[in-house]
Design a protein around this motif. Sequence first.
Motif, PDB file in Angstrom:
ATOM      1  N   GLU A  81       0.828  -1.209   0.000  1.00 13.35           N
ATOM      2  CA  GLU A  81       0.000   0.000   0.000  1.00 13.35           C
ATOM      3  C   GLU A  81       0.861   1.257   0.000  1.00 13.35           C
ATOM      4  O   GLU A  81       0.404   2.306  -0.417  1.00 13.35           O
ATOM      5  CB  GLU A  81      -0.933   0.006   1.211  1.00 13.35           C
ATOM      6  N   GLN A  82       2.104   1.142   0.484  1.00 17.26           N
ATOM      7  CA  GLN A  82       2.986   2.307   0.473  1.00 17.26           C
ATOM      8  C   GLN A  82       4.444   1.851   0.430  1.00 17.26           C
ATOM      9  O   GLN A  82       4.820   0.897   1.097  1.00 17.26           O
ATOM     10  CB  GLN A  82       2.771   3.176   1.710  1.00 17.26           C
ATOM     11  N   VAL A  83       5.224   2.558  -0.368  1.00 20.22           N
ATOM     12  CA  VAL A  83       6.668   2.356  -0.413  1.00 20.22           C
ATOM     13  C   VAL A  83       7.300   3.633   0.125  1.00 20.22           C
ATOM     14  O   VAL A  83       6.957   4.731  -0.328  1.00 20.22           O
ATOM     15  CB  VAL A  83       7.163   2.096  -1.858  1.00 20.22           C
ATOM     16  N   VAL A  84       8.197   3.492   1.096  1.00 18.54           N
ATOM     17  CA  VAL A  84       8.956   4.625   1.602  1.00 18.54           C
ATOM     18  C   VAL A  84      10.387   4.417   1.111  1.00 18.54           C
ATOM     19  O   VAL A  84      11.035   3.438   1.474  1.00 18.54           O
ATOM     20  CB  VAL A  84       8.912   4.712   3.142  1.00 18.54           C
ATOM     21  N   THR A  85      10.846   5.320   0.260  1.00 14.58           N
ATOM     22  CA  THR A  85      12.161   5.151  -0.356  1.00 14.58           C
ATOM     23  C   THR A  85      13.270   5.560   0.601  1.00 14.58           C
ATOM     24  O   THR A  85      13.020   6.148   1.656  1.00 14.58           O
ATOM     25  CB  THR A  85      12.280   5.996  -1.644  1.00 14.58           C
TER      26      THR A  85
END
Length: 148
Positions: A66-70
Amino acid sequence: MGHRHAVPDAVRDGEPRGRGRRPALARLHQGRGYSGTDITLPAINFDGDWQDNLVGTGALNFRRVEQVVTDTGSTIDVTYGHATDVDGTLSRQCDESSPPSQANNDFECFWQKWTPEGETEPRTGWFKKFVVTRCRSTRAPTTTATRR
């Protein structure tokens, strides 16, 4: 630059991890710089939620991103949705009581033969498709460096 790849266990103490809280789905990549002073770069995290994959049972749950934090702090948010017909009236979700034919399938599911972990006899079933309807990226906050 060194690299570390890891995927956490999906189940701990017989229960899927993440219920009631939202830990990282996976720390897929973490780099380390070796030029001059060694530095370890932040990990790239994939956060998600448990979703039922097998039509009609609720017995085969996996996490969906649901979310990618780079590693730079930017985020990529993923939204899932369901398709309808042209008029927006006919749902394309599969129903266990009346699955589509394998030869003519316009629905958000697919037929698959599979063998559950720890078993030897294959099973067949209809699996849900997770249709991405939107991906939105947000840049990380930036700071202005002072040059001398």
